[in-house]
Design an enzyme around this catalytic site. Structure first.
Site, PDB file in Angstrom:
ATOM      1  N   LYS A  40       1.175  -1.276  -0.111  1.00 41.90           N
ATOM      2  CA  LYS A  40       0.065   0.339   0.225  1.00 41.90           C
ATOM      3  C   LYS A  40       0.529   1.238   0.468  1.00 41.90           C
ATOM      4  O   LYS A  40       0.712   2.426  -0.816  1.00 41.90           O
ATOM      5  CB  LYS A  40      -0.659   0.002   0.326  1.00 41.90           C
ATOM      6  CG  LYS A  40      -1.797  -0.872   1.479  1.00 41.90           C
ATOM      7  CD  LYS A  40      -2.667  -1.568   3.127  1.00 41.90           C
ATOM      8  CE  LYS A  40      -2.187  -1.281   4.228  1.00 41.90           C
ATOM      9  NZ  LYS A  40      -1.253  -2.358   4.177  1.00 41.90           N
ATOM     10  N   ARG A  84      -9.686   0.840   8.477  1.00 44.79           N
ATOM     11  CA  ARG A  84      -9.352  -0.810   9.201  1.00 44.79           C
ATOM     12  C   ARG A  84     -10.137  -1.336   9.544  1.00 44.79           C
ATOM     13  O   ARG A  84     -10.194  -2.494   9.543  1.00 44.79           O
ATOM     14  CB  ARG A  84      -8.120  -0.714   9.976  1.00 44.79           C
ATOM     15  CG  ARG A  84      -6.360  -1.113   9.205  1.00 44.79           C
ATOM     16  CD  ARG A  84      -5.841  -1.343  10.056  1.00 44.79           C
ATOM     17  NE  ARG A  84      -4.189  -1.501  10.491  1.00 44.79           N
ATOM     18  CZ  ARG A  84      -3.908  -0.990   9.121  1.00 44.79           C
ATOM     19  NH1 ARG A  84      -3.455  -0.167   8.815  1.00 44.79           N
ATOM     20  NH2 ARG A  84      -2.675  -1.668   9.533  1.00 44.79           N
ATOM     21  N   ARG A 122      10.977  -1.441  10.627  1.00 43.85           N
ATOM     22  CA  ARG A 122      10.395  -0.690  11.296  1.00 43.85           C
ATOM     23  C   ARG A 122      10.229  -1.834  12.853  1.00 43.85           C
ATOM     24  O   ARG A 122      10.878  -3.362  12.755  1.00 43.85           O
ATOM     25  CB  ARG A 122       9.122  -1.126  10.833  1.00 43.85           C
ATOM     26  CG  ARG A 122       8.677   0.717  10.862  1.00 43.85           C
ATOM     27  CD  ARG A 122       7.220   0.548   9.395  1.00 43.85           C
ATOM     28  NE  ARG A 122       6.210  -0.304  10.300  1.00 43.85           N
ATOM     29  CZ  ARG A 122       4.524  -0.960   9.600  1.00 43.85           C
ATOM     30  NH1 ARG A 122       5.067   0.143   8.452  1.00 43.85           N
ATOM     31  NH2 ARG A 122       3.929  -1.153   9.592  1.00 43.85           N
ATOM     32  N   ARG A 158       0.397  -9.040  13.323  1.00 40.85           N
ATOM     33  CA  ARG A 158      -1.119  -7.909  12.097  1.00 40.85           C
ATOM     34  C   ARG A 158      -1.526  -9.140  11.321  1.00 40.85           C
ATOM     35  O   ARG A 158      -2.686  -8.687  11.008  1.00 40.85           O
ATOM     36  CB  ARG A 158       0.501  -7.766  11.493  1.00 40.85           C
ATOM     37  CG  ARG A 158       0.847  -6.237  12.767  1.00 40.85           C
ATOM     38  CD  ARG A 158       2.272  -5.646  12.297  1.00 40.85           C
ATOM     39  NE  ARG A 158       2.289  -5.289  11.420  1.00 40.85           N
ATOM     40  CZ  ARG A 158       3.199  -4.927  10.691  1.00 40.85           C
ATOM     41  NH1 ARG A 158       4.213  -5.076  10.811  1.00 40.85           N
ATOM     42  NH2 ARG A 158       2.444  -3.338   8.737  1.00 40.85           N
TER      43      ARG A 158
HETATM   44  P1  AP5 Z   1       4.398  -1.868   1.844  1.00 39.16           P
HETATM   45  O1  AP5 Z   1       4.231  -1.088   0.375  1.00 39.16           O
HETATM   46  O2  AP5 Z   1       5.852  -0.996   2.811  1.00 39.16           O
HETATM   47  O3  AP5 Z   1       3.295  -2.309   2.150  1.00 39.16           O
HETATM   48  P2  AP5 Z   1       2.411  -1.616   2.978  1.00 39.16           P
HETATM   49  O4  AP5 Z   1       0.981  -2.268   2.548  1.00 39.16           O
HETATM   50  O5  AP5 Z   1       2.390  -0.409   3.930  1.00 39.16           O
HETATM   51  O6  AP5 Z   1       2.910  -2.335   4.576  1.00 39.16           O
HETATM   52  P3  AP5 Z   1       2.325  -1.495   6.447  1.00 39.16           P
HETATM   53  O7  AP5 Z   1       3.004  -2.385   6.552  1.00 39.16           O
HETATM   54  O8  AP5 Z   1       3.342  -0.584   5.846  1.00 39.16           O
HETATM   55  O9  AP5 Z   1       0.723  -1.211   6.137  1.00 39.16           O
HETATM   56  P4  AP5 Z   1       0.399  -1.558   8.242  1.00 39.16           P
HETATM   57  O10 AP5 Z   1      -0.820  -2.214   7.150  1.00 39.16           O
HETATM   58  O11 AP5 Z   1       0.947  -3.387   8.324  1.00 39.16           O
HETATM   59  O12 AP5 Z   1       0.895  -0.694   8.883  1.00 39.16           O
HETATM   60  P5  AP5 Z   1       0.409   0.654   8.950  1.00 39.16           P
HETATM   61  O13 AP5 Z   1       1.581   1.873   8.557  1.00 39.16           O
HETATM   62  O14 AP5 Z   1      -0.768   0.903   8.102  1.00 39.16           O
HETATM   63  O15 AP5 Z   1       5.552  -2.963   1.497  1.00 39.16           O
HETATM   64  C1  AP5 Z   1       5.454  -3.313   2.043  1.00 39.16           C
HETATM   65  C2  AP5 Z   1       7.341  -4.199   1.583  1.00 39.16           C
HETATM   66  O16 AP5 Z   1       6.951  -5.465   0.707  1.00 39.16           O
HETATM   67  C3  AP5 Z   1       8.159  -2.954   1.080  1.00 39.16           C
HETATM   68  O17 AP5 Z   1      10.052  -3.300   1.646  1.00 39.16           O
HETATM   69  C4  AP5 Z   1       7.940  -3.164   0.263  1.00 39.16           C
HETATM   70  O18 AP5 Z   1       9.539  -3.013  -0.597  1.00 39.16           O
HETATM   71  C5  AP5 Z   1       8.033  -4.807  -0.632  1.00 39.16           C
HETATM   72  N1  AP5 Z   1       7.157  -4.736  -1.976  1.00 39.16           N
HETATM   73  C6  AP5 Z   1       6.232  -3.989  -2.110  1.00 39.16           C
HETATM   74  N2  AP5 Z   1       6.131  -3.559  -2.849  1.00 39.16           N
HETATM   75  C7  AP5 Z   1       6.322  -5.123  -3.483  1.00 39.16           C
HETATM   76  C8  AP5 Z   1       6.262  -5.633  -5.029  1.00 39.16           C
HETATM   77  N3  AP5 Z   1       5.633  -5.991  -5.476  1.00 39.16           N
HETATM   78  N4  AP5 Z   1       6.517  -7.424  -4.784  1.00 39.16           N
HETATM   79  C9  AP5 Z   1       7.973  -7.698  -3.842  1.00 39.16           C
HETATM   80  N5  AP5 Z   1       8.234  -6.639  -2.828  1.00 39.16           N
HETATM   81  C10 AP5 Z   1       7.264  -5.478  -2.211  1.00 39.16           C
HETATM   82  O19 AP5 Z   1       0.274   0.642  10.654  1.00 39.16           O
HETATM   83  C11 AP5 Z   1       0.905  -0.011  11.651  1.00 39.16           C
HETATM   84  C12 AP5 Z   1      -0.109   0.079  12.995  1.00 39.16           C
HETATM   85  O20 AP5 Z   1      -0.862   1.255  12.909  1.00 39.16           O
HETATM   86  C13 AP5 Z   1      -0.734  -1.122  12.611  1.00 39.16           C
HETATM   87  O21 AP5 Z   1      -0.377  -2.060  13.053  1.00 39.16           O
HETATM   88  C14 AP5 Z   1      -2.009   0.270  13.883  1.00 39.16           C
HETATM   89  O22 AP5 Z   1      -1.398  -0.359  15.135  1.00 39.16           O
HETATM   90  C15 AP5 Z   1      -1.861   1.516  13.664  1.00 39.16           C
HETATM   91  N6  AP5 Z   1      -2.814   1.259  12.614  1.00 39.16           N
HETATM   92  C16 AP5 Z   1      -2.297   1.724  11.915  1.00 39.16           C
HETATM   93  N7  AP5 Z   1      -4.011   2.202  11.094  1.00 39.16           N
HETATM   94  C17 AP5 Z   1      -4.441   2.213  12.028  1.00 39.16           C
HETATM   95  C18 AP5 Z   1      -6.101   2.183  11.794  1.00 39.16           C
HETATM   96  N8  AP5 Z   1      -6.657   2.453  10.765  1.00 39.16           N
HETATM   97  N9  AP5 Z   1      -7.007   2.070  12.558  1.00 39.16           N
HETATM   98  C19 AP5 Z   1      -6.101   1.215  13.701  1.00 39.16           C
HETATM   99  N10 AP5 Z   1      -5.058   1.361  14.402  1.00 39.16           N
HETATM  100  C20 AP5 Z   1      -4.041   1.670  12.733  1.00 39.16           C
HETATM  101 ZN    ZN Z   2       2.760   1.102   5.310  1.00 38.36          ZN
END
Ligand code: AP5
Ligand code: ZN
Length: 215
Positions: A13, A88, A156, A167
């Site tokens: 994402k 979410r 991270r 997660r």
């Molecule tokens: P990346 O693009 O970083 O993936 P992402 O989908 O953004 O994953 P996140 O881990 O950031 O999502 P998340 O939803 O768990 O965390 P968030 O920050 O929202 O890609 C991942 C990896 O894959 C990278 O190394 C990238 O280079 C690689 N990659 C990308 N595309 C690729 C491809 N095509 N092929 C191969 N490799 C690839 O949330 C973190 C925490 O915050 C949550 O756990 C929660 O505690 C809190 N939080 C955030 N939002 C909320 C909410 N709305 N409600 C409640 N709690 C929340």
């Molecule tokens: Zn992210």
């Protein structure tokens, strides 16, 4: 244009959000990035959410909804925005509807759990901007440093395998229901729903996302 990017942790994402944000000139609103910035700054919000984030659990709906509602009133959101990591839970999605926020597109990036664990262990992040890389699949131009700022990349805290598995469980229980929620909304304000396969090169996925948004 108002867009929601849906998908499990590590689906890509954040990676795709940068390209969408550039192409359509809309800000990326990542609740995860906002919360991480608060933790880093040691603000009251940061202190409140630090532990639950480190464990891979979700921050309370009330906190998140307040944060997002405030953010979307800012000037740069006039022409739309891109939500990354929000909503979410069903209550978060309902809060948007109740606030009269009309979403044009929901794009689900689908990736299987097993692929996610591999991706997360190789992820490296630029703390200041939230830009992400992968040591094998999407490496920075120079090892260990961000392409744009030259600053050091970090791993991270919630990318440890055990936390990633937690997660993923949280995703299946609380976030996955949004797939059928958005898929079955009806009426003139129902968003267009697209599901794309998230496995392939980063540029191939970008092509699929743009196709979903353009058509
Ligand atoms: P990346 O693009 O970083 O993936 P992402 O989908 O953004 O994953 P996140 O881990 O950031 O999502 P998340 O939803 O768990 O965390 P968030 O920050 O929202 O890609 C991942 C990896 O894959 C990278 O190394 C990238 O280079 C690689 N990659 C990308 N595309 C690729 C491809 N095509 N092929 C191969 N490799 C690839 O949330 C973190 C925490 O915050 C949550 O756990 C929660 O505690 C809190 N939080 C955030 N939002 C909320 C909410 N709305 N409600 C409640 N709690 C929340
Ligand atoms: Zn992210």
């Amino acid at each position: 244009m108002r867009v929601i990017l849906l998908g499990p942790p590590g689906a890509g994402k954040g990676t795709q959000a940068q390209f969408i944000s550039e192409k359509f000139a809309i800000p990326q609103i990542s609740t995860g990035d906002m919360l991480r910035a608060a933790v880093k700054a040691g603000s009251p919000l940061g202190l409140q959410v630090k532990e639950v984030m480190a464990s891979g659990g979700l921050v309370s709906d009330e906190t998140i909804i307040g944060l997002v509602k405030e953010r979307i009133t800012e000037d740069d959101c006039k022409n739309g925005f891109l939500f990354d990591g929000f909503p979410r839970t069903i209550p978060q999605a309902e809060a948007l509807i109740n606030a009269g926020v009309i979403i044009d597109n929901v794009v689900e990036i689908a990736v299987e759990d097993e692929d996610i664990v591999t991706r997360m262990s190789g992820r490296r992040t630029h703390e200041g901007s939230g830009r992400t890389y992968h040591i094998v699949y999407n490496p920075p131009k120079n090892e260990g440093v961000d392409d744009l700022t030259g600053e050091k990349l970090i791993q991270r805290e919630d990318d440890k395998e055990e936390t990633v598995r937690n997660r993923l469980n949280v995703y299946h229980e609380q976030t996955k229901p949004l797939v059928s929620f958005y898929g079955s909304l009806e009426g003139e304000h129902a968003p267009k729903y697209s599901r794309i396969e998230g496995v392939g090169s980063v540029s191939e996925i970008t092509r699929r996302v743009f196709e979903a948004l353009d058509s």
